[in-house]
Design a protein around this motif. Structure first.
Motif, PDB file in Angstrom:
ATOM      1  N   VAL A  50       2.264   5.475  -2.746  1.00  0.00           N
ATOM      2  CA  VAL A  50       2.830   4.383  -3.372  1.00  0.00           C
ATOM      3  C   VAL A  50       2.551   3.086  -2.556  1.00  0.00           C
ATOM      4  CG1 VAL A  50       4.665   3.228  -4.842  1.00  0.00           C
ATOM      5  CG2 VAL A  50       4.170   5.558  -5.159  1.00  0.00           C
ATOM      6  N   ILE A  51       3.071   3.077  -1.262  1.00  0.00           N
ATOM      7  CA  ILE A  51       2.996   2.013  -0.395  1.00  0.00           C
ATOM      8  C   ILE A  51       1.695   1.450  -0.174  1.00  0.00           C
ATOM      9  CG2 ILE A  51       3.464   1.403   1.990  1.00  0.00           C
ATOM     10  CD1 ILE A  51       6.190   3.042   1.818  1.00  0.00           C
ATOM     11  N   MET A  52       0.949   2.624   0.164  1.00  0.00           N
ATOM     12  CA  MET A  52      -0.584   2.363   0.517  1.00  0.00           C
ATOM     13  C   MET A  52      -1.374   1.575  -0.643  1.00  0.00           C
ATOM     14  SD  MET A  52      -1.307   3.745   3.723  1.00  0.00           S
ATOM     15  CE  MET A  52      -3.080   4.237   3.584  1.00  0.00           C
ATOM     16  N   VAL A  53      -1.010   2.087  -1.914  1.00  0.00           N
ATOM     17  CA  VAL A  53      -1.584   1.455  -3.154  1.00  0.00           C
ATOM     18  C   VAL A  53      -1.217   0.048  -3.044  1.00  0.00           C
ATOM     19  CG1 VAL A  53      -1.918   1.551  -5.571  1.00  0.00           C
ATOM     20  CG2 VAL A  53      -2.424   3.634  -4.168  1.00  0.00           C
ATOM     21  N   GLY A  54       0.360  -0.053  -3.331  1.00  0.00           N
ATOM     22  CA  GLY A  54       0.755  -1.286  -3.625  1.00  0.00           C
ATOM     23  C   GLY A  54       0.565  -2.353  -2.616  1.00  0.00           C
ATOM     24  N   ILE A  55       0.350  -2.219  -1.425  1.00  0.00           N
ATOM     25  CA  ILE A  55       0.100  -3.044  -0.101  1.00  0.00           C
ATOM     26  C   ILE A  55      -1.358  -3.441  -0.314  1.00  0.00           C
ATOM     27  CG2 ILE A  55      -0.027  -3.494   2.466  1.00  0.00           C
ATOM     28  CD1 ILE A  55       2.602  -1.920   2.755  1.00  0.00           C
ATOM     29  N   THR A  56      -2.242  -2.559  -0.543  1.00  0.00           N
ATOM     30  CA  THR A  56      -3.597  -2.592  -0.721  1.00  0.00           C
ATOM     31  C   THR A  56      -3.937  -3.583  -1.895  1.00  0.00           C
ATOM     32  OG1 THR A  56      -4.156  -0.663   0.583  1.00  0.00           O
ATOM     33  CG2 THR A  56      -5.878  -1.796  -0.807  1.00  0.00           C
ATOM     34  N   ALA A  57      -3.327  -3.386  -2.789  1.00  0.00           N
ATOM     35  CA  ALA A  57      -3.547  -4.186  -4.186  1.00  0.00           C
ATOM     36  C   ALA A  57      -3.097  -5.535  -3.794  1.00  0.00           C
ATOM     37  CB  ALA A  57      -2.674  -3.358  -5.254  1.00  0.00           C
ATOM     38  N   ALA A  58      -2.093  -5.721  -3.405  1.00  0.00           N
ATOM     39  CA  ALA A  58      -1.373  -7.028  -3.055  1.00  0.00           C
ATOM     40  C   ALA A  58      -2.030  -7.961  -2.132  1.00  0.00           C
ATOM     41  CB  ALA A  58       0.070  -6.957  -2.656  1.00  0.00           C
ATOM     42  N   TYR A  59      -2.847  -7.181  -1.287  1.00  0.00           N
ATOM     43  CA  TYR A  59      -3.511  -7.758   0.013  1.00  0.00           C
ATOM     44  C   TYR A  59      -4.989  -8.295  -0.888  1.00  0.00           C
ATOM     45  CZ  TYR A  59      -6.227  -8.478   4.284  1.00  0.00           C
ATOM     46  OH  TYR A  59      -7.024  -9.181   5.313  1.00  0.00           O
ATOM     47  N   ARG A  60      -5.492  -7.436  -1.569  1.00  0.00           N
ATOM     48  CA  ARG A  60      -6.837  -7.618  -1.988  1.00  0.00           C
ATOM     49  C   ARG A  60      -6.468  -8.617  -3.189  1.00  0.00           C
ATOM     50  NH1 ARG A  60      -9.562  -1.565  -2.805  1.00  0.00           N
ATOM     51  NH2 ARG A  60      -9.693  -1.385  -0.430  1.00  0.00           N
ATOM     52  N   GLY A  61      -5.358  -8.826  -3.925  1.00  0.00           N
ATOM     53  CA  GLY A  61      -5.251  -9.874  -4.832  1.00  0.00           C
ATOM     54  C   GLY A  61      -4.986 -10.997  -4.105  1.00  0.00           C
ATOM     55  N   MET A  62      -4.302 -11.064  -2.881  1.00  0.00           N
ATOM     56  CA  MET A  62      -4.300 -12.432  -2.206  1.00  0.00           C
ATOM     57  C   MET A  62      -5.484 -12.884  -1.880  1.00  0.00           C
ATOM     58  SD  MET A  62      -0.693 -12.335  -0.214  1.00  0.00           S
ATOM     59  CE  MET A  62      -1.310 -10.773   0.725  1.00  0.00           C
ATOM     60  N   ALA A  63      -6.453 -11.940  -1.276  1.00  0.00           N
ATOM     61  CA  ALA A  63      -7.925 -12.493  -0.769  1.00  0.00           C
ATOM     62  C   ALA A  63      -8.548 -13.032  -1.875  1.00  0.00           C
ATOM     63  CB  ALA A  63      -8.542 -10.983  -0.365  1.00  0.00           C
ATOM     64  N   THR A  64      -8.486 -12.383  -3.022  1.00  0.00           N
ATOM     65  CA  THR A  64      -9.289 -12.997  -4.419  1.00  0.00           C
ATOM     66  C   THR A  64      -8.766 -14.483  -4.700  1.00  0.00           C
ATOM     67  OG1 THR A  64      -9.399 -10.904  -5.195  1.00  0.00           O
ATOM     68  CG2 THR A  64      -9.799 -12.469  -6.842  1.00  0.00           C
ATOM     69  N   LYS A  65      -7.421 -14.743  -4.608  1.00  0.00           N
ATOM     70  CA  LYS A  65      -7.138 -15.824  -5.048  1.00  0.00           C
ATOM     71  C   LYS A  65      -7.370 -16.905  -4.080  1.00  0.00           C
ATOM     72  CE  LYS A  65      -2.824 -14.242  -7.263  1.00  0.00           C
ATOM     73  NZ  LYS A  65      -1.348 -14.245  -7.367  1.00  0.00           N
ATOM     74  N   LYS A  66      -7.779 -16.803  -2.739  1.00  0.00           N
ATOM     75  CA  LYS A  66      -8.256 -17.592  -1.932  1.00  0.00           C
ATOM     76  C   LYS A  66      -9.407 -18.356  -2.226  1.00  0.00           C
ATOM     77  CE  LYS A  66      -5.647 -15.883   2.394  1.00  0.00           C
ATOM     78  NZ  LYS A  66      -5.914 -15.146   3.746  1.00  0.00           N
TER      79      LYS A  66
END
Length: 67
Positions: A50-66
């Motif tokens: 859950v940690i791996m999926v959650g952090i990865t999803a958040a990180y990729r979401g932040m990269a997309t917003k940039k």
């Protein structure tokens, strides 16, 4: 190619995962201190997933917003 473009859509830095896993595992141990080994292991594996999926999803979401 800049470093910012290279990290886009990939994994977060390793230390983000390490801090989250160590911290949440320590918290989990308070609740499952006297539980059987198999239950403790199963919860640990699920927690890491859950940690791996959650952090990865958040990180990729932040990269997309940039962009």
């Amino acid at each position: 190619m800049s470093e910012e473009n290279q990290s886009e859509g990939k994994w977060a830095p390793w230390w983000v995962y390490a801090i989250a896993i160590v911290g949440l595992n320590a918290l989990k141990q308070k609740f499952l201190e006297d539980s059987p080994f198999v239950l403790n292991l199963a919860v640990t594996v699920a927690l890491i997933a859950v940690i791996m999926v959650g952090i990865t999803a958040a990180y990729r979401g932040m990269a997309t917003k940039k962009n």
